[in-house]
Design a protein around this motif. Structure first.
Motif, PDB file in Angstrom:
ATOM      1  N   HIS A  85       0.724  -1.202   0.394  1.00  0.00           N
ATOM      2  CA  HIS A  85       0.190   0.188   0.140  1.00  0.00           C
ATOM      3  C   HIS A  85       0.895   0.685  -0.144  1.00  0.00           C
ATOM      4  CE1 HIS A  85      -2.865   3.020   1.218  1.00  0.00           C
ATOM      5  NE2 HIS A  85      -3.379   2.219   0.846  1.00  0.00           N
ATOM      6  N   SER A 113      -4.054  -4.064   7.323  1.00  0.00           N
ATOM      7  CA  SER A 113      -5.309  -3.360   7.328  1.00  0.00           C
ATOM      8  C   SER A 113      -6.300  -4.424   6.886  1.00  0.00           C
ATOM      9  CB  SER A 113      -4.787  -2.720   6.343  1.00  0.00           C
ATOM     10  OG  SER A 113      -3.670  -1.902   6.851  1.00  0.00           O
ATOM     11  N   ASP A 162       1.199  -5.755   6.766  1.00  0.00           N
ATOM     12  CA  ASP A 162      -0.205  -4.719   6.820  1.00  0.00           C
ATOM     13  C   ASP A 162      -1.203  -5.967   5.933  1.00  0.00           C
ATOM     14  OD1 ASP A 162      -1.675  -3.247   6.354  1.00  0.00           O
ATOM     15  OD2 ASP A 162      -1.272  -2.387   4.283  1.00  0.00           O
ATOM     16  N   LYS A 216     -13.173  -2.104   8.517  1.00  0.00           N
ATOM     17  CA  LYS A 216     -13.039  -3.355   7.120  1.00  0.00           C
ATOM     18  C   LYS A 216     -13.532  -4.587   7.584  1.00  0.00           C
ATOM     19  CE  LYS A 216      -9.057  -0.644   4.591  1.00  0.00           C
ATOM     20  NZ  LYS A 216      -8.172  -0.453   4.437  1.00  0.00           N
ATOM     21  N   ASP A 252      -7.264  -2.666  10.106  1.00  0.00           N
ATOM     22  CA  ASP A 252      -8.495  -1.809  10.217  1.00  0.00           C
ATOM     23  C   ASP A 252      -9.639  -1.784  10.276  1.00  0.00           C
ATOM     24  OD1 ASP A 252      -6.794   0.555   9.434  1.00  0.00           O
ATOM     25  OD2 ASP A 252      -7.317   0.445   6.818  1.00  0.00           O
TER      26      ASP A 252
HETATM   27  C1  LIG Z   1      -3.702  -3.036   2.341  1.00  0.00           C
HETATM   28  C2  LIG Z   1      -4.026  -1.834   2.957  1.00  0.00           C
HETATM   29  N1  LIG Z   1      -2.832  -1.152   3.434  1.00  0.00           N
HETATM   30  C3  LIG Z   1      -3.254  -0.193   4.088  1.00  0.00           C
HETATM   31  C4  LIG Z   1      -4.222   0.369   3.768  1.00  0.00           C
HETATM   32  C5  LIG Z   1      -3.861   1.923   4.989  1.00  0.00           C
HETATM   33  O1  LIG Z   1      -5.038   2.220   6.248  1.00  0.00           O
HETATM   34  P1  LIG Z   1      -5.084   3.632   6.711  1.00  0.00           P
HETATM   35  O2  LIG Z   1      -6.342   3.975   5.766  1.00  0.00           O
HETATM   36  O3  LIG Z   1      -6.055   3.224   7.826  1.00  0.00           O
HETATM   37  O4  LIG Z   1      -3.934   4.554   6.590  1.00  0.00           O
HETATM   38  C6  LIG Z   1      -4.967   0.461   3.209  1.00  0.00           C
HETATM   39  C7  LIG Z   1      -6.719   1.183   3.172  1.00  0.00           C
HETATM   40  O5  LIG Z   1      -7.073   1.274   2.402  1.00  0.00           O
HETATM   41  C8  LIG Z   1      -5.439  -1.105   3.062  1.00  0.00           C
HETATM   42  O6  LIG Z   1      -6.203  -1.922   2.145  1.00  0.00           O
END
Ligand SMILES: Cc1ncc(COP(=O)(O)O)c(C=O)c1O
Length: 200
Positions: A36, A119, A117, A149, A146
């Motif tokens: 990301h 997230s 990651d 999600k 996150d």
């Molecule tokens: C795999 C992944 N990493 C990082 C992020 C970034 O997350 P944040 O917006 O909470 O910083 C996202 C957001 O969509 C994501 O899907």
């Protein structure tokens, strides 16, 4: 960014917080080319530098542990100091899961911080179909997740899980004299300030 700040402090061969990065060996961070974009933003803001984020390509978009191993070994020969690897437990673009266990082996061999990651994809570890592929989550130094999600928390939320809280304290803790329990205020001798006498 929080995870990489901790990694920078914990794994740099100097005190990044006290001395800054200038005049020291470049610190490097590794990830797949699918990682990301927040990782690039974090290395820029932490002063590590975009050039020192090494995005390793592979035919299937996964971070190849053997290539990573070679890169980490080469970095020391080039006078660089690898501090962190960011592995993805489900990329945002294709859902790709890096080989977490193999990457954890490489990180352990080179003494590099493993941030995963998760997230987007980490909660899939709860599903039988993905449990084995995500089992390497347990070996991370830090995991981003996150909850808005796949955990369906109805407000935007980002969380960082860390194996050991100490590196976070080492990089973020500041105790101003006015809030220290040992602070002595005029007229209060050595008595710690109570909530009512503490300056606002
Ligand atoms: C795999 C992944 N990493 C990082 C992020 C970034 O997350 P944040 O917006 O909470 O910083 C996202 C957001 O969509 C994501 O899907």
């Amino acid at each position: 960014m929080t995870a990489l700040a901790a990694a920078r402090q914990a794994r740099a061969p100097f005190d990044a917080r006290a001395d800054g990065l200038a005049g020291n060996p470049p610190l490097t961070v590794y990830a797949s080319s699918e990682v990301h974009s927040c990782v690039a933003k974090a290395v820029e803001m932490l002063g590590i530098g975009r050039r020192n984020l090494r995005l390793l390509d592979s035919w299937d978009g996964r971070l190849d542990a053997q290539v990573l191993d070679r890169e980490l070994a080469a970095a020391h020969r080039h006078g660089e100091h690898p501090v962190a690897v960011v592995a993805s437990a489900g990329t945002a673009s294709t859902g790709t899961i890096d080989p977490l266990d193999e990457i954890a082996d490489v990180c352990a061999r080179h003494g590099v911080w493993l941030h995963i990651d998760g997230s987007y994809g980490a909660p899939a570890v709860l599903i039988d179909r993905y449990r084995a592929r995500l089992a390497g989550l347990r070996r991370a130094d830090s995991i981003a997740i996150d909850p808005h999600k796949w955990l369906y928390v109805p407000v935007d939320s980002g969380a960082l899980l860390v194996r050991d809280p100490e590196p976070l304290r080492a990089v973020f803790s500041v105790v101003p004299a006015s809030t220290s329990p040992n602070c002595s205020l005029p007229g209060s001798a050595n008595t710690p300030p109570s909530a009512s006498t503490r300056p606002g």
